[in-house]
Design an enzyme around this catalytic site. Structure first.
Site, PDB file in Angstrom:
ATOM      1  N   ASP A  79       0.882  -1.167   0.000  1.00 40.50           N
ATOM      2  CA  ASP A  79       0.000   0.000   0.000  1.00 40.50           C
ATOM      3  C   ASP A  79       0.918   1.214   0.000  1.00 40.50           C
ATOM      4  O   ASP A  79       1.510   1.558   1.020  1.00 40.50           O
ATOM      5  CB  ASP A  79      -0.892  -0.004   1.239  1.00 40.50           C
ATOM      6  N   TYR A 171      -5.283  14.838 -10.360  1.00 39.60           N
ATOM      7  CA  TYR A 171      -4.382  13.925 -11.062  1.00 39.60           C
ATOM      8  C   TYR A 171      -3.202  14.691 -11.655  1.00 39.60           C
ATOM      9  O   TYR A 171      -2.043  14.301 -11.508  1.00 39.60           O
ATOM     10  CB  TYR A 171      -5.165  13.202 -12.154  1.00 39.60           C
ATOM     11  N   THR A 206      -5.199   0.610 -21.138  1.00 38.59           N
ATOM     12  CA  THR A 206      -5.108  -0.098 -19.863  1.00 38.59           C
ATOM     13  C   THR A 206      -6.469  -0.144 -19.191  1.00 38.59           C
ATOM     14  O   THR A 206      -7.375   0.616 -19.534  1.00 38.59           O
ATOM     15  CB  THR A 206      -4.132   0.626 -18.912  1.00 38.59           C
TER      16      THR A 206
END
Length: 264
Positions: A79, A171, A206
């Site tokens: 993580d 982002y 993807t």
């Protein structure tokens, strides 16, 4: 999002078997997409690959595929938002024969896409925790391990760090931060034999791209001169070059792979 097709690739991957022999590579976000392609390519070129991902089953599947193909890989759950999780996995990779020589920090999420004023602080934080803080946590552990015998870190950024995309404030900000971290760390650790680079992919075929909301990529493909998305294997080929001795004079630089999108 409309279906994205990648033309059939030429026979043979173009990999150079043995180019990375004797090196251990750690790939975060290795369970799918660009990370999985990088893990496979690095193994094909001789590296022992630690496939690390929050998706433990996915990582195990990628490692199994590599092993069946004759490569060497082992899966680990990681993580990247948890410094303790990263601090457990990186030393494991570094303890393998040959030591940690390659790291590809590919773990990332799209997060919620919305105009900035409609983006909740929690949404912004969720993206930066994975896409920016995750790279920080990873490099913070990878650098001391590599300073022993040298190595290469490749951080996966994005063309969103170079060009504005509606709804992608969190982002884009995180990926721009990745570029800044890459440049800074490259200067800090060059004297210790560590090269640090980034790769900025454009549209790539993807699962993460396929999960974008309808319309999120409208017009993007039409602005790509090559008129198609990249295949994950094409990004992995660039990464394999960057981590090899063939790129020994490259550090601190970003390498765009976008089919010509930014050439406008």
């Amino acid at each position: 999002m409309p279906h994205m097709s990648v033309p059939e690739q030429p026979s043979g991957s173009g990999a150079r078997p043995g180019r990375l022999s004797g090196r251990v590579a750690l790939v975060t976000g290795g369970a799918s997409g660009i990370g999985a392609a990088c893990a496979g390519r690095l193994a094909e070129e001789g590296a022992v690959v630690v496939v690390a991902d929050l998706d433990e089953n996915g990582a195990a599947g990628v490692a199994e595929e590599i092993t069946k193909a004759g490569g060497a890989a082992l899966p680990r759950r990681i993580d990247v938002t948890d410094p303790d999780s990263v601090a457990r996995v990186v030393p494991e990779a570094a303890a393998l024969p040959g030591g940690l020589r390659i790291a590809v920090n590919s773990a990332g999420i799209n997060g919620r896409l919305a105009p900035l004023a409609e983006l909740a602080p929690a949404d912004f934080d969720a993206v930066t925790r994975v896409n920016l803080h995750g790279v920080f946590h990873a490099m913070r552990c990878q650098l001391p391990a590599m300073a022993v015998s040298g190595g290469v870190i490749v951080n996966i950024a994005s063309i969103a760090a170079h060009s504005g995309f509606r709804g992608h404030a969190a982002y884009a900000a995180a990926k721009q931060g990745v570029l800044a971290l890459t440049r800074t760390v490259a200067r800090e650790y060059a004297g210790q034999g560590v090269r640090v680079l980034s790769v900025s992919p454009g549209l790539v075929d993807t699962p993460m791209a396929a999960a974008l909301p309808p319309g999120a990529a409208d017009g993007l493909l039409a602005s790509v001169p090559l008129r198609r998305p990249a295949g994950p294997a094409e990004v992995a080929a660039l990464v394999a070059f960057l981590v090899s001795d063939d790129a020994s004079y490259l550090t601190g630089s970003d390498h765009v792979i976008d089919g010509g999108y930014l050439a406008k």
